[in-house]
Design a protein around this motif. Sequence first.
Motif, short mmCIF file in Angstrom:
data_model
loop_
_atom_site.label_atom_id
_atom_site.label_comp_id
_atom_site.label_asym_id
_atom_site.label_seq_id
_atom_site.Cartn_x
_atom_site.Cartn_y
_atom_site.Cartn_z
N ASN A 159 -13.65 21.27 44.20
CA ASN A 159 -12.32 20.80 43.96
C ASN A 159 -11.89 19.57 44.68
O ASN A 159 -11.57 18.59 43.91
CB ASN A 159 -11.44 21.66 44.48
N ALA A 160 -12.69 19.10 45.94
CA ALA A 160 -12.27 17.78 46.45
C ALA A 160 -13.29 16.84 45.54
O ALA A 160 -12.74 15.60 45.36
CB ALA A 160 -13.00 17.87 47.75
N ALA A 161 -14.55 17.25 45.06
CA ALA A 161 -15.43 16.18 44.45
C ALA A 161 -14.38 15.93 43.26
O ALA A 161 -14.46 14.66 42.58
CB ALA A 161 -16.41 16.80 44.07
N TRP A 162 -13.91 16.83 42.33
CA TRP A 162 -13.02 16.89 41.04
C TRP A 162 -11.87 15.94 41.43
O TRP A 162 -11.61 14.97 40.66
CB TRP A 162 -12.57 18.07 40.80
N SER A 163 -11.32 16.08 42.55
CA SER A 163 -9.87 15.17 42.91
C SER A 163 -10.38 13.62 43.01
O SER A 163 -9.75 12.75 42.88
CB SER A 163 -9.37 15.80 43.90
N LEU A 164 -11.58 13.35 43.74
CA LEU A 164 -11.98 12.11 43.99
C LEU A 164 -12.89 11.58 42.91
O LEU A 164 -13.45 10.35 42.96
CB LEU A 164 -13.18 12.25 45.29
N ASN A 165 -13.10 12.23 41.52
CA ASN A 165 -13.92 12.01 40.50
C ASN A 165 -15.28 11.68 40.64
O ASN A 165 -15.94 10.79 40.14
CB ASN A 165 -13.02 10.62 39.96
N LYS A 166 -15.80 12.66 41.68
CA LYS A 166 -17.16 12.60 41.88
C LYS A 166 -17.85 13.70 41.36
O LYS A 166 -17.71 14.87 41.61
CB LYS A 166 -17.70 12.93 43.43
N GLU A 180 -23.81 13.53 44.59
CA GLU A 180 -22.59 13.36 45.39
C GLU A 180 -21.86 14.60 45.94
O GLU A 180 -21.62 14.65 46.98
CB GLU A 180 -21.61 12.44 44.48
N MET A 203 -21.54 16.14 50.33
CA MET A 203 -20.18 16.50 50.69
C MET A 203 -20.39 17.90 51.39
O MET A 203 -19.48 18.69 52.24
CB MET A 203 -19.13 16.91 49.64
#
Length: 63
Positions: free
Chosen positions: A6-13, A18, A22
């Motif tokens: 979810n964090a990666a999605w919000s950071l567009n990673k 990548e 994390m």
Amino acid sequence: MVKVLNAAWSLNKMKFSEILKMLSDLVYVPTEKLKQIDPELKTFYNVNSPEALQTLMKKSRGE
């Protein structure tokens, strides 16, 4: 893993490398250790397209 995704999605990673960076508790297992359990490494299958996903789903159903 869900929180990291979810964090990666919000950071567009979206690169898997990548996302792995994390993870704070990631454990790498040597290939030779995996081969003791799965000699042909059939546990792992690269899915990068809808076609590859369809192939995997057919294999999982024994088709």
